[in-house]
Structure formats: structure tokens, C-alpha cells
Scaffold this active site. Structure first.
Site, PDB file in Angstrom:
ATOM      1  CG  ASP A 173       1.293   1.287   7.366  1.00  0.00           C
ATOM      2  OD1 ASP A 173       1.887   2.209   6.798  1.00  0.00           O
ATOM      3  OD2 ASP A 173       1.542   0.093   7.150  1.00  0.00           O
ATOM      4  CB  ALA A 225      10.092 -10.726   9.687  1.00  0.00           C
ATOM      5  CG  MET A 251      -1.137  -3.650  -0.658  1.00  0.00           C
ATOM      6  SD  MET A 251      -1.187  -2.174  -1.699  1.00  0.00           S
ATOM      7  CE  MET A 251       0.332  -1.363  -1.252  1.00  0.00           C
ATOM      8  N   GLY A 252       1.281  -7.953  -0.471  1.00  0.00           N
ATOM      9  CA  GLY A 252       2.384  -8.799  -0.898  1.00  0.00           C
ATOM     10  C   GLY A 252       3.719  -8.262  -0.424  1.00  0.00           C
ATOM     11  CB  ALA A 253       6.470  -6.859  -0.903  1.00  0.00           C
ATOM     12  CG  HIS A 283       3.595  -8.557   5.523  1.00  0.00           C
ATOM     13  ND1 HIS A 283       4.657  -8.224   4.715  1.00  0.00           N
ATOM     14  CD2 HIS A 283       2.669  -7.590   5.338  1.00  0.00           C
ATOM     15  CE1 HIS A 283       4.377  -7.108   4.049  1.00  0.00           C
ATOM     16  NE2 HIS A 283       3.178  -6.707   4.412  1.00  0.00           N
ATOM     17  CD  GLU A 342       0.357  -0.731  17.862  1.00  0.00           C
ATOM     18  OE1 GLU A 342       1.501  -0.402  18.262  1.00  0.00           O
ATOM     19  OE2 GLU A 342      -0.590  -0.977  18.633  1.00  0.00           O
ATOM     20  CB  SER A 350       8.486  -0.887   5.345  1.00  0.00           C
ATOM     21  OG  SER A 350       7.756  -0.366   4.250  1.00  0.00           O
TER      22      SER A 350
END
Length: 291
Positions: free
Chosen positions: A161, A46, A41-43, A48, A159, A196
Site C-alpha cells: 500500500d 505472512a 485490520m486483522g486477517a 503482516h 510498501e 493481501s
């Protein structure tokens, strides 16, 4: 199809709609390339980027989607406050070798007259499910669409989430979607806080408190090994400690079966500790396997 204006990344492709996305994927398939999808969802942070690295280690080509999905936000959550900077996100994704960034707008994902919602039961009944009604329906519906739009061989999810990861695995299994769902380890800051996009909502004072969530998870892990029949008592003490450290509310801290997510009163199977706690404007979630 468009490219980033920054000359450093002129080779980075951006697909704006499903036709462009499928055209690129079809070309890769003609070259017998394997394809991985990393939904975001962007933002981009590291955490991601670690998912992109995992995807690149497994497949020839990597797609990252950047779409702030409105259907997974609760009524009390501020969708408009979610951090969004497409140019910065794409630059970050390009820096680690993402082959294609899919940036659809809302009407491409939810066109006029859209009326289909996918729901996974069972795994969504506990943990975040009761606190975020409708959230997982929004997640699995958009993920199913992304799978069908990009037709990847694998999809990578973090992991952090963990409940979401299991729910999406169930989605793919139940609907016979031919994609392997891969879970990637949690990436943490030096002080242990799980990375996050929600961390951006923390004030300086709250950011100093936030790592306590990881320290208390580790405390629970250590104590439950010594007293495996005291899951509920140990979690009750951990809840009290979170409040003492400055968290305003604790939605849950519990030990669950690692596959079914059923709460455990005694440690007698593969398990994880799960926590969701509120600090200022942020709702922080984390989990830890019990070794």
C-alpha cells in the site's frame, strides 16, 4: 486487559480499550523501552508477520492493532464481508513475539458524537484516490488516533500500500506527530502475488490468473529501462495484457514519481509502477520500483 484462552499463548496480552493500552505503554516507558506500532485490520498473513519482525528489529516492544476500520470502506465495498477472526489473528501475532495486541471496538475509536475527519490532499489525488472516494480520509483519521493512543516511537507499514505509506508520512510530518514512519518490503507468494487479505476473495481459477499482475509489472519495468520516454505507451500495452489474461477491469497501471506520485511520461527521476486491477470480487493492487 485480557489474555488468549489458548494455553500456548497465555502470556500474550490483549488491550481492549485506550486506558489499558496506555497503562501498558506507560509501564514500558518507565523501563525506558522503545515502542513500535503495527496497525492492521486483522486477517493476519505472512505479510503482516514480516512487519512485526521488522518492528522487533527496531524497538524493544511491539504493539499490533487489530481493527476493521469502517470509515475507509467505500459505499460499494462490503464491510461485513471483510474476513475477521480475532482469536486466529491474535494467535498468529503472538507466534512471532508481539508484546501487545490492541483490539478496540468501534465505539472506542468512534464514540457517539465523533465528528472529526483528517484529510491529506495532493498525494491522494491520483492512483486509488479517485476510485475510492473518502478512503484515505478514513485511513489517516484512524491512524492518527492510533498514534495518539499508543504514542509509539515508530510505526511500520507495508510498501504494498505504497500510496497509503506516503500519505501517512505526510500526515505525521504535517501534524508534527513524533513517530517515524517505516516502510517494509512487499511479501509475495512463490508465484509473485503480493500477499493481501483480499486474496481470500479469489476463486481457484482467479488465483491462477492473479500472479499475472506481478509478471506484467516486471515486463513494464524491463521495457521502460530500454525505452524511458515511452511510459504512457508501455502502460497502455500492459493494461491490454491484463485484460487479455483475464482481469475484468484495470483501474490504472501507471508510472509515477516515487515521492510525489505524479504520473510520468518519461523516466527521468526515481519512479515506481503502480497497478490496480479487478478480478472477481477482489480489487488487487501492487507496485514495483524501477531500478
Amino acid at each position: 486487559m485480557s489474555k488468549i484462552g489458548n494455553p500456548t499463548f497465555t502470556t500474550q496480552m490483549i488491550a481492549r480499550d485506550v486506558l489499558d493500552l496506555r497503562k501498558v505503554v506507560a509501564e514500558w516507558r518507565q523501563e525506558a523501552k522503545t515502542v513500535a506500532l503495527v496497525p492492521t485490520m486483522g486477517a493476519i498473513h505472512a505479510g503482516h508477520l514480516s512487519l512485526i519482525s521488522e518492528a522487533k528489529s527496531r524497538c524493544d516492544r511491539v504493539i499490533a492493532s487489530v481493527f476493521v476500520n469502517p470509515t475507509q470502506f467505500d459505499e460499494g465495498e462490503d464491510l461485513d464481508a471483510y474476513p475477521a477472526n480475532e482469536e486466529e489473528d491474535v494467535r498468529e501475532l503472538a507466534s512471532v513475539g508481539t508484546d501487545l495486541v490492541f483490539c478496540p471496538n468501534r465505539k472506542d475509536i468512534y464514540p457517539e458524537g465523533f465528528s472529526t475527519i483528517i484529510s491529506v490532499s495532493g498525494l491522494t489525488a491520483g492512483l486509488c484516490g479517485p476510485f475510492r472516494p473518502g478512503h484515505f480520509d478514513g485511513v489517516v483519521t484512524v491512524v492518527a488516533k492510533l498514534f495518539l493512543q499508543s504514542l509509539p516511537d515508530i510505526a511500520i507499514f507495508g510498501e504494498k500500500d505504497y500510496q497509503q505509506l506516503l500519505v501517512i508520512r505526510q500526515l505525521a510530518k504535517d501534524l508534527n506527530i513524533p513517530v517515524e514512519i517505516v516502510g517494509a518490503p512487499i511479501v509475495r507468494e512463490e508465484d509473485g502475488l503480493a500477499m493481501s487479505s483480499r486474496n481470500r476473495h479469489l476463486s481457484k481459477k482467479e488465483r491462477l490468473i492473479a500472479p499475472e499482475i506481478y509478471r506484467i509489472l516486471k515486463m513494464v519495468s524491463e521495457r521502460i529501462i530500454i525505452k524511458p520516454n515511452d511510459c504512457e505507451l508501455i502502460c497502455r500495452v500492459a493494461r491490454e495484457k491484463l485484460i487479455e489474461k483475464g482481469f475484468e477491469a484495470v483501474d490504472y497501471i501507471t508510472i509515477c514519481h516515487a515521492e510525489t506520485l505524479q504520473p510520468l511520461s518519461a523516466l527521468n527521476c526515481p519512479a515506481r509502477i503502480f497497478v490496480a486491477a479487478r478480478l472477481g470480487q477482489a480489487r488487487l493492487i501492487d507496485n514495483l520500483p524501477i531500478n
